[in-house]
Write an enzyme that holds these catalytic residues in place. Structure first.
Site, short mmCIF file in Angstrom:
data_model
loop_
_atom_site.label_atom_id
_atom_site.label_comp_id
_atom_site.label_asym_id
_atom_site.label_seq_id
_atom_site.Cartn_x
_atom_site.Cartn_y
_atom_site.Cartn_z
N ASP A 75 -10.08 -3.89 -5.98
CA ASP A 75 -9.26 -2.50 -4.62
C ASP A 75 -9.49 -1.50 -4.65
OD1 ASP A 75 -7.12 -1.47 -2.65
OD2 ASP A 75 -5.83 -2.67 -3.52
N HIS A 78 -8.10 -4.62 -1.23
CA HIS A 78 -6.59 -4.74 -1.13
C HIS A 78 -5.31 -5.22 -0.05
CE1 HIS A 78 -4.65 -1.11 -0.34
NE2 HIS A 78 -4.20 -1.04 0.98
N SER A 128 0.62 -1.44 0.19
CA SER A 128 0.81 0.19 0.15
C SER A 128 0.98 1.22 0.11
CB SER A 128 -1.08 0.03 0.98
OG SER A 128 -1.35 0.94 0.82
#
Length: 705
Positions: A642, A677, A557
Site C-alpha cells: 500500500d 491500497h 482508508s
C-alpha cells in the site's frame, strides 16, 4: 514445511503464535522495542515502530504479518462455507459477459466488455459505426497473466488514432509504468517510462506524450515531462516542476482539444497552466495560486469556463474570454449565481450549453444551462439517489449522457436532450437474480449532538420490520471532501436478503451538503466526523431501524481512521467493526515528510509541527488513544504494498490493541502480501476478499444462515 511455517519457526523471538489453548489458537504478539518519536508536544513512546520496513524485506516483520494471516485463517476456518456461499451469491448477481455503453470519439466507437469468467475486461474500438469489426486495444486477461496484481489505468489514443499510450501497475503500489502501443500492428514500442502517475496525454503532433513523474521517495507527482516517441527517456523534456511539496499534479486536455493543461492542487488552493496542443512548451497561468482560491477551467469556442470558489463558497461557474485571460480573476464573469444550498461538483461544456453536476439536499444531480441562461434540471423519483455526468467526448451534440442510481435502482445510463428535455435509456446495468421491488430506500436525518442534521441513506428489504430487532451495517468515509453516493452493489444483496439494514452516514468531512460540510469535518473540526457517525448509529437504534448490540460498522482508508476513532470513543455501540487499509497512526505519519501523501495533507489533518495541531491529532489518533478497555470484534485489512496508507499503520495498531484490550472479542488482521491500497486486483477477487469480512460480520451479528 511451507514458507509460512518456516518464517514462523525462524523468528519466534518476535512473535508468540501457533500455541493452542484448549484447542484454539492464541493471537500473535508482536515484540515491543523501545523507540521514541520527537514532536513539538514532547516525546512519544512507539514500541511497535520497528514494524516499519520500507524495503518490505525484514524477516522479523514479515514473520509477524504471516503469523497474523495464519491466526486469521484459523479463526475464520469455520466460516469458510459461509464465505463461499456469500461469494457465489455475489457472483450470481453479476452478468459475467457484460459490456459498457459505447461512446464516440474522433471517428471511433469505444467499448469495454467482459468475457464470462474473466477478472479483467477487453477494451476495443470500432471505426465509423457500432457495427464495424472490433479492434482489440487491450486484452487485459492476457496482459494480467503471470502477475499476482494487475491494473490498467489511464490510456489515451493519439489524435491520428494510430498509437495508444497507457499506464499499468503490476505491484499495487501505484508506481505506474507508461507504455505505447501501435494499434495497427499490436506492437508494444520500446518507449517505457517508470515511476509515473497514471496520467498521460498526447500533444497535437502525434509523436509527443506528456506525463507526470513521481518523486522516488514520497511518490508525489512533481514533474511534467514531454517524451518524444522513439527517443530515450533520458532525453525527455521538463515542462514544469512543482517545488511546493504540499501540491500534487495531474494533466489533461480541454474539451475542445485546443489546450493541454497542468493542474497543481493542494487541499485549499490550486493553479492551472495551459498551452496550445500544437505547441506544448510555454504554459500560461490562468490565475496564480492563492490560499483558499480554488478553480478548474475548461475551454470551448473562444472562452474559458471556470468552476471556482471565487466569491462563492459552494462554487459557481464563471467565464473569461481568451483575450482577457491574462487579467486574472478580475476578468472572470458569473455564468451561474452563488448559492448557499447548491454545491457545484463539476461541469462539462458543449457547443451550445453547459452540463452541470451539482449537489443539493445531500443528493447529486444534473442540470443543463443553455446559452440564454435557462436551466433544465433532470428529475429523480427517489429520496436518496446519485446522478453523474458520464462520458461526453464530443461537444457538437444536444445530448448529454449521465448515469442514475440509488441503493435500490441499478445504475442506469441515460442521455437527455438539452433543447427538448427528452430523456432516453441507453442501458440498465444488469443484476441477475435481483428484483428492486423487494427493497426500499429511505433518506432520514439524524440529529448530531451539536444539533446538526446528518443525512443518512438507508436500504432494506420491504419485509424487514422496523421494530428494533434488525441487524444494521453502517458505512461512512467523511474526509477530503469526498462524498459517498448510493448505488446497488451485488456484494450487498446477500446481506440485505438476510434481513440486514444498510446505512450510509453522510457525515461531516465529505461535501454532501456543500463546502461548509467539509470545513466542519477536517483540521480542528475532525472529531465531528467521529461523533456524527456515532450519533447516526444511536439515532437508527432509537428509531428502531436496528437493535442495540446488533450494529456493525465499516470504513476504509481515511474511513478506517473513522473506524479507529469510533472504536476508541464508543466501543459499546458496535458489535463488530471492519477497518480496511485504515489510516490510524495519524501523528507519526504526519510528522514524517518522507511518507507518501504527508506533505500535501497538512491542510487536511494539520501540520503537527504546530503544537495546536499536534495536540488535537494526538487526542483522536486511534493508535495513540488505544486504552485498556473492551473493544468490539474487529476485522482489520491491509496490503503490504500500500502506497496510500502504509501497511505498518494498521500493523502497529493491531499489535497495540492486542496488548491493551481487556475483552475476549476476536481481533483479526488480514494482510494481502501481494496487494496495495485497493486490495488484490480483478473483479471477482475483490468480491472473494469481501466475502471473508462479510461472513465475519454476519457471525458476529448472529445472522448466519
Amino acid at each position: 514445511m511451507t514458507m509460512r511455517k518456516m518464517l514462523l519457526a525462524s523468528v519466534a523471538i518476535a512473535v508468540s503464535s501457533g500455541a493452542l489453548a484448549q484447542g484454539a489458537p492464541t493471537p500473535p504478539r508482536a515484540a515491543k522495542k523501545p523507540h521514541e518519536v520527537t514532536a513539538p508536544g514532547g516525546i512519544r513512546s512507539d514500541e511497535y515502530y520497528w514494524l516499519r520496513d520500507d524495503t518490505r524485506k525484514n524477516p522479523e516483520m514479515l514473520a509477524y504479518l504471516n503469523a497474523e494471516n495464519a491466526y486469521a485463517d484459523a479463526q475464520l476456518a469455520a466460516l469458510k462455507p459461509l464465505q463461499e456461499t456469500l461469494y457465489q451469491e455475489t457472483v450470481s448477481h453479476i452478468k459475467q459477459d457484460d459490456s459498457s455503453v459505447p461512446y464516440r470519439k474522433n471517428g471511433y466507437w469505444y467499448q469495454t466488455r467482459f468475457n464470462t469468467g474473466a477478472d479483467y475486461p477487453v477494451i476495443e474500438r470500432r471505426k465509423g459505426d457500432r457495427t464495424a469489426p472490433a479492434e482489440v486495444m487491450f486484452d487485459q486477461p492476457a496482459m494480467a497473466k503471470g502477475h499476482s496484481f494487475f491494473a490498467l489505468s489511464d490510456w489515451a489514443v493519439s489524435p491520428d488514432n494510430r498509437l495508444v499510450a497507457y499506464a499499468e501497475d503490476v505491484v499495487g503500489r501505484r508506481q505506474y509504468t507508461l507504455k505505447v502501443k501501435d494499434l495497427a500492428t499490436g506492437q508494444i514500442l520500446p518507449d517505457t517510462i517508470t515511476n509515473a502517475e497514471p496520467n498521460v496525454i498526447w500533444a497535437g503532433d502525434n509523436k509527443t506524450i506528456l506525463y507526470v513523474a513521481k518523486e522516488p521517495t514520497t511518490l508525489r507527482g512533481y514533474k511534467v515531462m514531454a517524451h518524444a516517441i522513439g527517443t530515450p527517456v533520458a532525453q525527455d523534456r521538463l515542462l514544469h516542476e512543482e517545488k511546493d511539496d504540499t501540491f500534487a499534479m495531474w494533466i489533461g486536455r480541454t474539451s475542445d482539444d485546443r489546450f493541454l493543461c497542468v493542474f497543481a492542487q493542494s487541499t485549499v488552493s490550486n493553479e492551472q497552466r495551459c498551452a496550445p496542443t500544437t505547441a506544448p512548451a510555454t504554459f500560461q497561468t490562468l490565475a496564480p495560486r492563492k490560499r483558499e482560491l480554488r478553480y478548474q477551467a475548461d475551454h470551448m469556442d473562444g472562452r474559458w469556463i471556470v468552476r471556482t470558489n471565487h466569491r462563492a463558497k459552494n462554487y459557481t461557474l464563471m467565464t473569461v474570454a481568451d483575450a482577457d485571460l491574462d487579467k486574472g480573476t478580475a476578468a472572470w464573469r458569473d455564468l451561474t449565481p452563488a448559492n448557499d444550498t447548491v454545491f457545484i461538483e463539476g461541469f462539462k461544456p458543449f457547443r451550445d450549453f453547459v452540463a452541470i453536476d451539482q449537489r443539493e439536499g445531500g443528493n447529486r444531480m444534473i442540470r443543463v444551462l443553455d446559452a440564454a441562461g435557462k436551466s433544465l434540471p433532470v428529475k429523480a423519483d427517489e429520496p436518496a439517489y446519485r446522478m453523474a455526468l458520464d462520458v461526453n467526448e464530443e461537444p457538437d451534440t444536444p445530448w448529454v449522457r449521465y448515469t442514475y442510481g440509488s441503493l435500490v435502482t441499478p445504475t442506469t445510463t441515460y442521455e437527455v436532450n438539452a433543447k427538448t428535455g427528452e430523456r432516453r435509456v441507453l442501458k440498465v446495468a444488469p443484476v441477475p437474480g435481483y428484483d428492486p421491488a423487494n427493497y426500499v430506500t429511505e433518506r432520514v436525518w439524524a440529529t448530531a449532538r451539536d444539533g446538526t442534521k446528518i443525512p443518512v441513506s438507508l436500504v432494506h428489504r420491504k419485509d424487514v420490520k422496523r421494530d428494533g430487532t434488525a441487524p444494521l451495517f453502517q458505512y461512512a468515509y467523511g474526509s477530503y471532501g469526498i462524498s459517498t453516493d448510493p448505488a446497488v452493489d451485488p456484494g450487498r444483496i446477500g446481506l440485505l436478503d438476510r434481513g440486514m439494514v444498510y446505512a450510509i452516514a453522510h457525515i461531516r468531512g465529505g461535501q454532501e451538503m456543500g463546502r461548509q460540510w467539509y470545513d466542519d469535518g477536517h483540521l480542528l473540526n475532525k472529531k465531528n466526523s467521529f461523533t456524527d457517525f456515532i450519533d447516526v448509529t444511536r439515532y437508527l437504534v432509537a428509531q428502531k431501524y436496528a437493535a442495540k448490540g446488533r450494529v456493525a460498522a465499516m470504513g476504509g482508508s481515511a474511513g478506517g481512521l473513522l473506524m479507529g476513532g469510533v472504536a476508541n470513543m464508543a466501543p459499546e455501540d458496535y458489535k463488530a467493526i471492519v477497518a480496511q487499509v485504515p489510516f490510524v497512526d495519524v501523528v507519526t505519519t504526519m510528522l514524517d515528510a518522507s511518507i507518501p501523501l504527508t506533505t500535501f495533507e497538512y491542510d487536511e489533518w494539520g501540520n503537527p509541527a504546530q503544537k495546536q495541531f499536534y495536540d488535537y491529532m494526538l487526542s483522536y489518533s486511534p493508535y495513540d488513544q488505544v486504552a485498556a478497555k473492551a473493544y468490539p470484534s474487529m476485522y482489520v485489512g491491509t496490503g503490504l504494498w500500500d502506497s496510500q496508507v502504509q501497511y505498518y499503520e494498521p500493523a502497529k495498531w493491531v499489535a497495540r490493541l492486542r496488548d491493551k484490550k481487556t475483552d475476549n472479542n476476536p481481533l483479526l488482521f488480514r494482510v494481502n502480501m501481494e496487494a496495495g491500497h485497493g486490495g488484490k486486483s480483478g473483479r471477482f477477487e475483490r468480491y472473494r476478499q469481501n466475502a471473508e469480512w462479510q461472513a465475519f460480520v454476519l457471525q458476529q451479528l448472529n445472522v448466519v444462515k
